[in-house]
Write an enzyme that holds these catalytic residues in place. Sequence first.
Site, PDB file in Angstrom:
ATOM      1  N   TRP A  45       1.184   5.699  -1.652  1.00 42.78           N
ATOM      2  CA  TRP A  45       0.882   6.707  -2.675  1.00 42.78           C
ATOM      3  C   TRP A  45       1.995   6.882  -3.704  1.00 42.78           C
ATOM      4  O   TRP A  45       1.760   7.457  -4.758  1.00 42.78           O
ATOM      5  CB  TRP A  45       0.599   8.042  -1.996  1.00 42.78           C
ATOM      6  N   TYR A  75       0.821  -1.213   0.000  1.00 36.53           N
ATOM      7  CA  TYR A  75       0.000   0.000   0.000  1.00 36.53           C
ATOM      8  C   TYR A  75       0.854   1.263   0.000  1.00 36.53           C
ATOM      9  O   TYR A  75       1.899   1.299   0.652  1.00 36.53           O
ATOM     10  CB  TYR A  75      -0.899   0.029   1.250  1.00 36.53           C
TER      11      TYR A  75
HETATM   12  N1  LIG Z   1      -1.749  18.600   2.789  1.00 34.11           N
HETATM   13  C1  LIG Z   1      -2.157  17.331   2.722  1.00 34.11           C
HETATM   14  N2  LIG Z   1      -3.348  17.041   2.185  1.00 34.11           N
HETATM   15  C2  LIG Z   1      -3.777  15.752   2.141  1.00 34.11           C
HETATM   16  C3  LIG Z   1      -2.979  14.684   2.599  1.00 34.11           C
HETATM   17  C4  LIG Z   1      -1.707  15.012   3.180  1.00 34.11           C
HETATM   18  O1  LIG Z   1      -0.953  14.138   3.632  1.00 34.11           O
HETATM   19  N3  LIG Z   1      -1.338  16.339   3.219  1.00 34.11           N
HETATM   20  N4  LIG Z   1      -3.419  13.376   2.516  1.00 34.11           N
HETATM   21  C5  LIG Z   1      -4.486  13.100   1.562  1.00 34.11           C
HETATM   22  C6  LIG Z   1      -5.114  11.809   1.824  1.00 34.11           C
HETATM   23  S1  LIG Z   1      -4.309  10.396   1.331  1.00 34.11           S
HETATM   24  C7  LIG Z   1      -6.343  11.687   2.360  1.00 34.11           C
HETATM   25  S2  LIG Z   1      -7.061  10.156   2.543  1.00 34.11           S
HETATM   26  C8  LIG Z   1      -7.122  12.847   2.782  1.00 34.11           C
HETATM   27  C9  LIG Z   1      -7.731  12.638   4.159  1.00 34.11           C
HETATM   28  O2  LIG Z   1      -8.741  13.538   4.396  1.00 34.11           O
HETATM   29  P1  LIG Z   1      -9.360  13.611   5.874  1.00 34.11           P
HETATM   30  O3  LIG Z   1      -9.437  12.274   6.455  1.00 34.11           O
HETATM   31  O4  LIG Z   1     -10.636  14.375   5.802  1.00 34.11           O
HETATM   32  O5  LIG Z   1      -8.214  14.487   6.558  1.00 34.11           O
HETATM   33  P2  LIG Z   1      -7.780  14.801   8.062  1.00 34.11           P
HETATM   34  O6  LIG Z   1      -6.830  15.945   7.942  1.00 34.11           O
HETATM   35  O7  LIG Z   1      -7.294  13.587   8.739  1.00 34.11           O
HETATM   36  O8  LIG Z   1      -9.100  15.254   8.774  1.00 34.11           O
HETATM   37  C10 LIG Z   1      -9.786  16.441   8.419  1.00 34.11           C
HETATM   38  C11 LIG Z   1     -10.240  17.110   9.675  1.00 34.11           C
HETATM   39  O9  LIG Z   1     -11.226  16.343  10.336  1.00 34.11           O
HETATM   40  C12 LIG Z   1     -11.240  16.733  11.690  1.00 34.11           C
HETATM   41  N5  LIG Z   1     -11.681  15.635  12.538  1.00 34.11           N
HETATM   42  C13 LIG Z   1     -10.932  14.602  12.976  1.00 34.11           C
HETATM   43  N6  LIG Z   1     -11.686  13.795  13.749  1.00 34.11           N
HETATM   44  C14 LIG Z   1     -12.918  14.344  13.798  1.00 34.11           C
HETATM   45  C15 LIG Z   1     -14.140  13.961  14.437  1.00 34.11           C
HETATM   46  O10 LIG Z   1     -14.241  12.948  15.120  1.00 34.11           O
HETATM   47  N7  LIG Z   1     -15.207  14.755  14.232  1.00 34.11           N
HETATM   48  C16 LIG Z   1     -15.149  15.862  13.474  1.00 34.11           C
HETATM   49  N8  LIG Z   1     -16.276  16.556  13.314  1.00 34.11           N
HETATM   50  N9  LIG Z   1     -14.013  16.265  12.882  1.00 34.11           N
HETATM   51  C17 LIG Z   1     -12.914  15.499  13.025  1.00 34.11           C
HETATM   52  C18 LIG Z   1      -9.811  17.103  12.040  1.00 34.11           C
HETATM   53  O11 LIG Z   1      -9.821  18.292  12.815  1.00 34.11           O
HETATM   54  C19 LIG Z   1      -9.127  17.214  10.711  1.00 34.11           C
HETATM   55  O12 LIG Z   1      -8.350  18.384  10.527  1.00 34.11           O
HETATM   56  O13 LIG Z   1      -6.290  14.006   2.823  1.00 34.11           O
HETATM   57  C20 LIG Z   1      -5.555  14.177   1.605  1.00 34.11           C
HETATM   58  N10 LIG Z   1      -5.001  15.497   1.608  1.00 34.11           N
HETATM   59  N1  LIG Z   2      -2.472   7.909  12.490  1.00 32.61           N
HETATM   60  C1  LIG Z   2      -2.825   8.026  11.214  1.00 32.61           C
HETATM   61  N2  LIG Z   2      -2.240   7.269  10.267  1.00 32.61           N
HETATM   62  C2  LIG Z   2      -2.599   7.387   8.986  1.00 32.61           C
HETATM   63  C3  LIG Z   2      -3.583   8.334   8.585  1.00 32.61           C
HETATM   64  C4  LIG Z   2      -4.199   9.121   9.590  1.00 32.61           C
HETATM   65  O1  LIG Z   2      -5.086   9.942   9.316  1.00 32.61           O
HETATM   66  N3  LIG Z   2      -3.770   8.954  10.887  1.00 32.61           N
HETATM   67  N4  LIG Z   2      -3.912   8.456   7.255  1.00 32.61           N
HETATM   68  C5  LIG Z   2      -3.739   7.281   6.427  1.00 32.61           C
HETATM   69  C6  LIG Z   2      -3.900   7.567   5.012  1.00 32.61           C
HETATM   70  S1  LIG Z   2      -5.382   8.290   4.560  1.00 32.61           S
HETATM   71  C7  LIG Z   2      -2.989   7.229   4.074  1.00 32.61           C
HETATM   72  S2  LIG Z   2      -3.395   7.407   2.413  1.00 32.61           S
HETATM   73  C8  LIG Z   2      -1.706   6.644   4.418  1.00 32.61           C
HETATM   74  C9  LIG Z   2      -0.543   7.118   3.534  1.00 32.61           C
HETATM   75  O2  LIG Z   2       0.534   6.263   3.648  1.00 32.61           O
HETATM   76  P1  LIG Z   2       1.605   6.087   2.474  1.00 32.61           P
HETATM   77  O3  LIG Z   2       0.958   6.275   1.144  1.00 32.61           O
HETATM   78  O4  LIG Z   2       2.325   4.815   2.714  1.00 32.61           O
HETATM   79  O5  LIG Z   2       2.555   7.333   2.762  1.00 32.61           O
HETATM   80  P2  LIG Z   2       3.597   8.088   1.838  1.00 32.61           P
HETATM   81  O6  LIG Z   2       4.439   8.907   2.742  1.00 32.61           O
HETATM   82  O7  LIG Z   2       2.888   8.801   0.742  1.00 32.61           O
HETATM   83  O8  LIG Z   2       4.495   6.906   1.250  1.00 32.61           O
HETATM   84  C10 LIG Z   2       4.839   6.812  -0.089  1.00 32.61           C
HETATM   85  C11 LIG Z   2       6.267   6.320  -0.187  1.00 32.61           C
HETATM   86  O9  LIG Z   2       6.563   6.071  -1.564  1.00 32.61           O
HETATM   87  C12 LIG Z   2       7.885   6.527  -1.841  1.00 32.61           C
HETATM   88  N5  LIG Z   2       7.982   6.765  -3.302  1.00 32.61           N
HETATM   89  C13 LIG Z   2       7.739   7.878  -4.005  1.00 32.61           C
HETATM   90  N6  LIG Z   2       7.942   7.664  -5.321  1.00 32.61           N
HETATM   91  C14 LIG Z   2       8.333   6.376  -5.456  1.00 32.61           C
HETATM   92  C15 LIG Z   2       8.683   5.560  -6.561  1.00 32.61           C
HETATM   93  O10 LIG Z   2       8.654   5.961  -7.716  1.00 32.61           O
HETATM   94  N7  LIG Z   2       9.042   4.273  -6.301  1.00 32.61           N
HETATM   95  C16 LIG Z   2       9.071   3.769  -5.042  1.00 32.61           C
HETATM   96  N8  LIG Z   2       9.445   2.503  -4.885  1.00 32.61           N
HETATM   97  N9  LIG Z   2       8.726   4.521  -3.964  1.00 32.61           N
HETATM   98  C17 LIG Z   2       8.362   5.802  -4.177  1.00 32.61           C
HETATM   99  C18 LIG Z   2       8.028   7.766  -1.000  1.00 32.61           C
HETATM  100  O11 LIG Z   2       9.391   8.082  -0.807  1.00 32.61           O
HETATM  101  C19 LIG Z   2       7.291   7.353   0.287  1.00 32.61           C
HETATM  102  O12 LIG Z   2       8.157   6.784   1.222  1.00 32.61           O
HETATM  103  O13 LIG Z   2      -1.409   6.910   5.797  1.00 32.61           O
HETATM  104  C20 LIG Z   2      -2.455   6.490   6.672  1.00 32.61           C
HETATM  105  N10 LIG Z   2      -2.006   6.592   8.046  1.00 32.61           N
HETATM  106 MO   LIG Z   3      -5.393   8.610   2.275  1.00 31.31          MO
END
Ligand SMILES: Nc1nc2c(c(=O)[nH]1)N[C@H]1C(S)=C(S)[C@@H](COP(=O)(O)OP(=O)(O)OC[C@H]3O[C@@H](n4cnc5c(=O)[nH]c(N)nc54)[C@H](O)[C@@H]3O)O[C@H]1N2
Ligand SMILES: Nc1nc2c(c(=O)[nH]1)N[C@H]1C(S)=C(S)[C@@H](COP(=O)(O)OP(=O)(O)OC[C@H]3O[C@@H](n4cnc5c(=O)[nH]c(N)nc54)[C@H](O)[C@@H]3O)O[C@H]1N2
Ligand SMILES: [Mo]
Length: 762
Positions: A112, A110
């Site tokens: 990104w 898994y």
């Molecule tokens: N800059 C930036 N943007 C991203 C990402 C990133 O790593 N960096 N990751 C991307 C990815 S992979 C994903 S899946 C999305 C995730 O998108 P989300 O899951 O929506 O993102 P979060 O920032 O975890 O949460 C959004 C807000 O929800 C609020 N929140 C948390 N728990 C609760 C709750 O129980 N109730 C309520 N009402 N609010 C709550 C928090 O204050 C938080 O700031 O974001 C994407 N966008």
């Molecule tokens: N506590 C907590 N944990 C969370 C979340 C949360 O809200 N709270 N959010 C979750 C969510 S929504 C998500 S999506 C996940 C994200 O979790 P990940 O998607 O695993 O996080 P990334 O840091 O995007 O990891 C991508 C990795 O790919 C590597 N990479 C980039 N380009 C390449 C390439 O071309 N080849 C290879 N081999 N590697 C490459 C980067 O260096 C990086 O280390 O985390 C989850 N974990």
């Molecule tokens: Mo995500």
Amino acid sequence: MAAPQTSLTHWGAFTATVASGDIASVRPLAGDADPSSALGNLPGSVRHISRVTTPAVRRGWLKEGPGPSSRRGADDFVAVSWDELAEILGDELRRVVDAYGNEAIYGGSYGWSSAGRFHHAQSQIHRFLNCLGGFTFSRHSYSLGATGVIMPRVVGTHDDLFKRSTQWDVIVEHTDLMVCFGGVALKNTGVNHGGTTAHPARDALNRFRAKGGRLVSISPLRDDLDGECDWHAPVPGTDVAIMLALAYVLATESLADLDFLASHCTGYERFERYLLGTDDGVPKSPQWAAPICGLDAGELTALARRMASNRTIVTVSWSLQRTRHGEQAPWMGLTLAAMLGQIGLPGGGFGHGYGSMNEPGLAPVKCTLPRLPQGINPVRSFIPVAAISDMLLHPGEPFDYNGLRLTYPDIKLVYWAGGNPFHHHQNLPRLRRALGRPDTVVVHEPYWTAMAKHADIVVPSTTFAERDDLSGSRNDPLLMAMPKLTEPYAQARDDYDTFAMLAERLGFGDAFTEGRSSREWLAHLYENWSTTLDFDVPSFAEFWRAGRLRLPTDDGLTLLADFRADPHGHRLGTPSGLIEIFSADIDGFGYTDCAGHPRWYEPDEWLGGPRAGRFPLHLLANQPASRLHSQLDGGATSMQSKVAGREPIRMHPDDAGERGLDNGDVVRVFNDRGACLAGVVVDDRVRPSVVQLSTGAWFDPVDPSDPDSMCAHGNPNVLTEDVGTSSLAHGCTGAHVLVQVEKYTGVLPPVRAHQPPVLAPR
Ligand SMILES: Nc1nc2c(c(=O)[nH]1)N[C@H]1C(S)=C(S)[C@@H](COP(=O)(O)OP(=O)(O)OC[C@H]3O[C@@H](n4cnc5c(=O)[nH]c(N)nc54)[C@H](O)[C@@H]3O)O[C@H]1N2
Ligand SMILES: Nc1nc2c(c(=O)[nH]1)N[C@H]1C(S)=C(S)[C@@H](COP(=O)(O)OP(=O)(O)OC[C@H]3O[C@@H](n4cnc5c(=O)[nH]c(N)nc54)[C@H](O)[C@@H]3O)O[C@H]1N2
Ligand SMILES: [Mo]
């Protein structure tokens, strides 16, 4: 310095200047109204100190051979040549397949990785492992683990909730009231899977306000909805209780749309018995919800009446389902919207993920996208993605998932490319123990992340900047060329070339490469794709020269408008063809943690439960504003956000004062699972008793040989519980965890997260 070139990341398109083999500066794509600050992490990322410069093998593995080991993450590495790597890794893959079968390889992998369509690490590894005879795979995502299972069952889809969501222009024009659970966090709209070339959300919210639209943000953080709005700050994790209270007012004040509930939904009556307390004697009234959620009962009643008398959209952020019982919030949000009867009306109804990703609110392209074929996996064994540690620790044991009784396979080899489990998984001490179980861990990475440091065999990958690729994202109108910006650093190779080399060695080179170089694949994917279109596109060469191609989009969409207009002609993909407020199938599974209709469950990790006696602060481990996950954590924007070199933890002045803390202090954040250091930011935009420590600081154990070691840098996943949302979805629950915070008075350990491990020549 070479001429500037345009490329793109998941967090936006840009034009870069290149000097001395690295990105020197970036400028957002002209016309992007609200570019992501994470672009600032790109300069210097190619030759960053944390790059993996050579193929490497863990010393202990080289000496003792494959087998379980508690030394993963603590050992030195030995640099090997590409030829040696091919031999070692090829032999090990063959050994595992011959001795245990392909099921013993976990290739879920898994993550990104980067934005291109061809060099997409997960597609590459899956294609390679399929050619090898298959692998144990994973289902769903950390993003949408609960939604991905519950929503297809109750509204017949989950993808279309985002891809075909009600568009911003429709909201601006038609919506009166936007009630946002989790706010609309603009920091998150910087990002879109597969890349994004424009960021319209901020402007849309401003236009909405200017036209008289009203925003209600229900979130523990004020800045989850920047600018003017009515802010209600509930106890985290209590949104379902709030939604039930709103529903109760609708039901008891004759404000529910009974016609819509009868014509487009099934099971409202069953749910209403629960809502009114007919059977359990507990009416889910505002008076019932108030002590649970910490909001005023009168305000909840007033909000429900306001929702019923306006064109209202109920939006639920993805964060609400990344917690225990995460299935309930999107299901209950949908139910609340159904009771309002506005689903499918322009600007009314339901939305999921506004402010979670850029995609919701944007027009989808009217075509598929170029895609690397991954082949067929003959192995049927899989896990829900967030069960990685459970799988490794409990081989052969049964588990529940979505109505099935499955068995964890016995994994001997873990193969990762393009993700960072030390970013994404919960309870890192447990993950470290789990990663000690298999015989061999292989990681392809451009950077020495904690996952690379925990591997036995490390393969240096190029970044997007060191190879040609092309983008494509289902809700982005531009297909972009992603030309190579600079030569591969040190010994880094494209994942494709590594897999081609291994495939050749293992005897299926032609099946994997089909005789094409990566550049030939790009042209092939593009040309193949263009034959499937019902509109004309330029040749690959012309596309590459122009650098971008505008695709037609489906504009003006309202989610589920077709279904509303004709529920029989546009049946949903649910058993009844209707919205299932009661699901007979889910009810039939008999799960104690997910019933047949949405309901309130008390989670363990919440301020209202007994655990809060020991750990009285509710930590939100949300997405970082300064980067994408853990990617480029060592970049300028990310580093500028750190406090005393640690990840910032935001807390309310009352909670800081009670603990004698001030801005810039280093604190120990802990519970009974683990501890990390973080740097204090005092901020009254955080609800009292809540702290925010975003994900993404690279895991940095003070003592790498101790699985329970404190993280010196501030990775919240040393604290989170490794438990699924429920027996239904087993989704990720990392968003919430209870902690205590205290001033750190010991000698400050240095942050070594971005340093490479000790690398000895062979
Ligand atoms: N800059 C930036 N943007 C991203 C990402 C990133 O790593 N960096 N990751 C991307 C990815 S992979 C994903 S899946 C999305 C995730 O998108 P989300 O899951 O929506 O993102 P979060 O920032 O975890 O949460 C959004 C807000 O929800 C609020 N929140 C948390 N728990 C609760 C709750 O129980 N109730 C309520 N009402 N609010 C709550 C928090 O204050 C938080 O700031 O974001 C994407 N966008
Ligand atoms: N506590 C907590 N944990 C969370 C979340 C949360 O809200 N709270 N959010 C979750 C969510 S929504 C998500 S999506 C996940 C994200 O979790 P990940 O998607 O695993 O996080 P990334 O840091 O995007 O990891 C991508 C990795 O790919 C590597 N990479 C980039 N380009 C390449 C390439 O071309 N080849 C290879 N081999 N590697 C490459 C980067 O260096 C990086 O280390 O985390 C989850 N974990
Ligand atoms: Mo995500």
